[in-house]
Design a protein around this motif. Structure first.
Motif, PDB file in Angstrom:
ATOM      1  N   LYS A  21      60.150 -49.496  58.413  1.00 49.04           N
ATOM      2  CA  LYS A  21      61.119 -49.365  57.296  1.00 49.04           C
ATOM      3  C   LYS A  21      61.644 -50.718  56.853  1.00 49.04           C
ATOM      4  O   LYS A  21      61.679 -51.021  55.666  1.00 49.04           O
ATOM      5  N   SER A  22      62.071 -51.515  57.835  1.00 47.91           N
ATOM      6  CA  SER A  22      62.686 -52.799  57.471  1.00 47.91           C
ATOM      7  C   SER A  22      61.658 -53.724  56.831  1.00 47.91           C
ATOM      8  O   SER A  22      61.962 -54.409  55.852  1.00 47.91           O
ATOM      9  N   SER A  23      60.423 -53.716  57.368  1.00 43.13           N
ATOM     10  CA  SER A  23      59.375 -54.556  56.770  1.00 43.13           C
ATOM     11  C   SER A  23      59.050 -54.071  55.365  1.00 43.13           C
ATOM     12  O   SER A  23      58.849 -54.887  54.456  1.00 43.13           O
ATOM     13  N   ILE A  44      71.808 -50.935  56.528  1.00 42.20           N
ATOM     14  CA  ILE A  44      72.877 -50.150  57.165  1.00 42.20           C
ATOM     15  C   ILE A  44      72.468 -49.652  58.543  1.00 42.20           C
ATOM     16  O   ILE A  44      73.031 -48.698  59.057  1.00 42.20           O
ATOM     17  N   ASP A  45      71.480 -50.309  59.135  1.00 43.03           N
ATOM     18  CA  ASP A  45      71.111 -49.961  60.501  1.00 43.03           C
ATOM     19  C   ASP A  45      72.146 -50.602  61.416  1.00 43.03           C
ATOM     20  O   ASP A  45      72.100 -51.799  61.689  1.00 43.03           O
ATOM     21  N   LEU A  46      73.122 -49.804  61.837  1.00 43.62           N
ATOM     22  CA  LEU A  46      74.261 -50.387  62.554  1.00 43.62           C
ATOM     23  C   LEU A  46      73.928 -50.725  63.999  1.00 43.62           C
ATOM     24  O   LEU A  46      74.522 -51.631  64.582  1.00 43.62           O
ATOM     25  N   PRO A  49      70.318 -53.863  63.412  1.00 43.08           N
ATOM     26  CA  PRO A  49      70.067 -54.475  62.099  1.00 43.08           C
ATOM     27  C   PRO A  49      68.987 -55.545  62.194  1.00 43.08           C
ATOM     28  O   PRO A  49      69.101 -56.452  63.007  1.00 43.08           O
ATOM     29  N   SER A  50      67.908 -55.420  61.415  1.00 41.20           N
ATOM     30  CA  SER A  50      66.821 -56.387  61.580  1.00 41.20           C
ATOM     31  C   SER A  50      66.587 -57.260  60.363  1.00 41.20           C
ATOM     32  O   SER A  50      65.792 -58.193  60.421  1.00 41.20           O
ATOM     33  N   ILE A  51      67.276 -56.980  59.261  1.00 44.43           N
ATOM     34  CA  ILE A  51      67.023 -57.785  58.055  1.00 44.43           C
ATOM     35  C   ILE A  51      67.353 -59.279  58.257  1.00 44.43           C
ATOM     36  O   ILE A  51      66.553 -60.130  57.861  1.00 44.43           O
ATOM     37  N   ILE A 142      68.184 -50.030  50.158  1.00 46.84           N
ATOM     38  CA  ILE A 142      68.978 -49.754  51.358  1.00 46.84           C
ATOM     39  C   ILE A 142      68.056 -49.422  52.526  1.00 46.84           C
ATOM     40  O   ILE A 142      67.305 -48.442  52.483  1.00 46.84           O
ATOM     41  N   ASP A 143      68.101 -50.296  53.537  1.00 49.08           N
ATOM     42  CA  ASP A 143      67.310 -50.099  54.756  1.00 49.08           C
ATOM     43  C   ASP A 143      68.138 -49.269  55.728  1.00 49.08           C
ATOM     44  O   ASP A 143      69.283 -49.606  56.024  1.00 49.08           O
ATOM     45  N   THR A 144      67.562 -48.159  56.191  1.00 44.86           N
ATOM     46  CA  THR A 144      68.344 -47.221  56.996  1.00 44.86           C
ATOM     47  C   THR A 144      67.824 -47.175  58.432  1.00 44.86           C
ATOM     48  O   THR A 144      66.688 -47.562  58.691  1.00 44.86           O
TER      49      THR A 144
HETATM   50 MG   LIG Z   1      64.485 -51.253  60.825  1.00 46.70          MG
END
Ligand SMILES: [Mg+2]
Ligand SMILES: Nc1ncnc2c1ncn2[C@@H]1O[C@H](COP(=O)(O)OP(=O)(O)OP(=O)(O)O)[C@@H](O)[C@H]1O
Length: 328
Positions: A21-23, A44-46, A49-51, A142-144
């Protein structure tokens, strides 16, 4: 007003962790930027978070302005030929800016685990959606986190109050257009059955599905880009057909993309000194080569994955133009 200036919002969802997802969020953002759009990424990956890591800005800090938190710039816009001539690192084609916001920027220590109960998570997501001063942003991605957890429900509820899925109403009311969700899966059946839940979540929350991306489908040769090992691909497409949702396409494992984002992590490391200490010799010519200081977006453009994401970005932009009639 929260999300003031944001024109379109795209969610990136998947029922399963680690499917990319993040990629995918980052690559879609880079591709949209290369189409001249100003882009924001809200991570919003609490819990993971990888961004910040993927964009190589782990040490960046959020600053406050009277309008709210300011997102961290990843690269600036290049609007004209003369802009690009003035900087050797700039793109010859216009490109939009990319900025991002993540809980990772707010944690003191990146290794800090965040273990929050539901209400605190919900409050944090509300704050992320209402307290960031994005300014004019064509696309907010939005990355979840994986699944359909508290975070997703809080996000959907909050988004449906701050934006609208109706393009005409968005244009009239000067509200962000909740364009829809991109569902990411891997070819394996387990992952695809998980993504079904995500598709159901979209139906229940009336968030439109923009399409499915099947990530890690085959393997792109690092030398020529040819995709092999396709035995395990196709699951995402079959699922999209069964659910009557669009299939955006496949993305193979791209080792060069992996290196590009992993390389970002090492930016600023003092490997050079270590080399000499360890060997007592000068470095070989290759190791002495000038580091590539171009922005991530310029390096990404040369990789095998970009043409695929360029197509996804065009499809999304085309869909938005068709529903709004606007050049967004
Ligand atoms: Mg991710
Ligand atoms: N197509 C690809 N080619 C090469 N590497 C990839 C690809 N997709 C993802 N990766 C790598 O796989 C790892 C996991 O990807 P990513 O972090 O994007 O997954 P995620 O779904 O966001 O995970 P999480 O559920 O933990 O948030 C990362 O190291 C990423 O760089």
């Amino acid at each position: 007003m929260p999300l003031d200036g944001v024109k379109n919002i795209v969610l990136v969802l998947s029922g399963k962790g680690g499917v990319g997802k993040s990629s995918v969020t980052l690559q879609l953002a880079l591709a949209l930027s290369l189409q001249g759009k100003s882009v924001g990424i809200l991570d919003i990956d609490l819990t993971g978070p990888s961004i910040p890591r993927l964009v190589g800005l782990e040490d960046a800090k959020i600053t406050q302005s009277p309008g709210g938190w300011l997102p961290v710039p990843v690269h600036d816009a290049v609007t004209t030929q003369s802009d690009s001539a003035s900087s050797s690192s700039a793109s010859p084609q216009p490109r939009g800016s990319l900025r991002c916001m993540s809980l990772g920027f707010l944690l003191r220590d990146r290794g800090d685990a965040v273990i929050w109960r539901g209400p605190k998570k919900t409050a944090m997501i509300r704050q992320f959606l209402s307290d960031v001063s994005w300014g004019v942003t064509d696309y907010l991605l939005i990355d979840t986190p994986p699944g359909t957890s508290d975070e997703h429900i809080a996000l959907a509820e909050q988004l449906l109050t701050l934006s609208t899925t109706d393009a005409a109403a968005a244009a009239q009311g000067n509200l962000p257009h909740l364009t829809g969700a991109v569902l990411v899966t891997t070819p394996q059946a387990v992952a695809t059955s998980d993504v079904r839940k995500e598709a159901n979540f979209c139906v229940k929350t009336s968030i439109p599905v923009l399409g499915v991306i099947e990530n890690m489908a085959g393997y792109a040769c690092p030398c020529c880009g040819e995709v092999s090992n396709l035995f395990s691909s196709g699951g995402g497409e079959v699922m999209a057909q069964q659910l009557s949702i669009p299939f955006l396409g496949r993305v193979p494992v791209d080792v060069k993309f992996g290196e590009l984002v992993e390389g970002n992590m090492e930016a600023g490391s003092d490997d050079e000194d270590e080399y000499e200490d360890m060997t007592g010799q000068d470095k070989p010519a290759e190791a002495l080569a000038e580091p590539d200081t171009r922005p991530l977006v310029e390096k990404y453009k040369e990789g095998w994955s970009y043409p695929r994401f360029e197509e996804f970005a065009r499809t999304i932009i085309g869909g938005v133009q068709a529903t709004t009639g606007a050049q967004q």
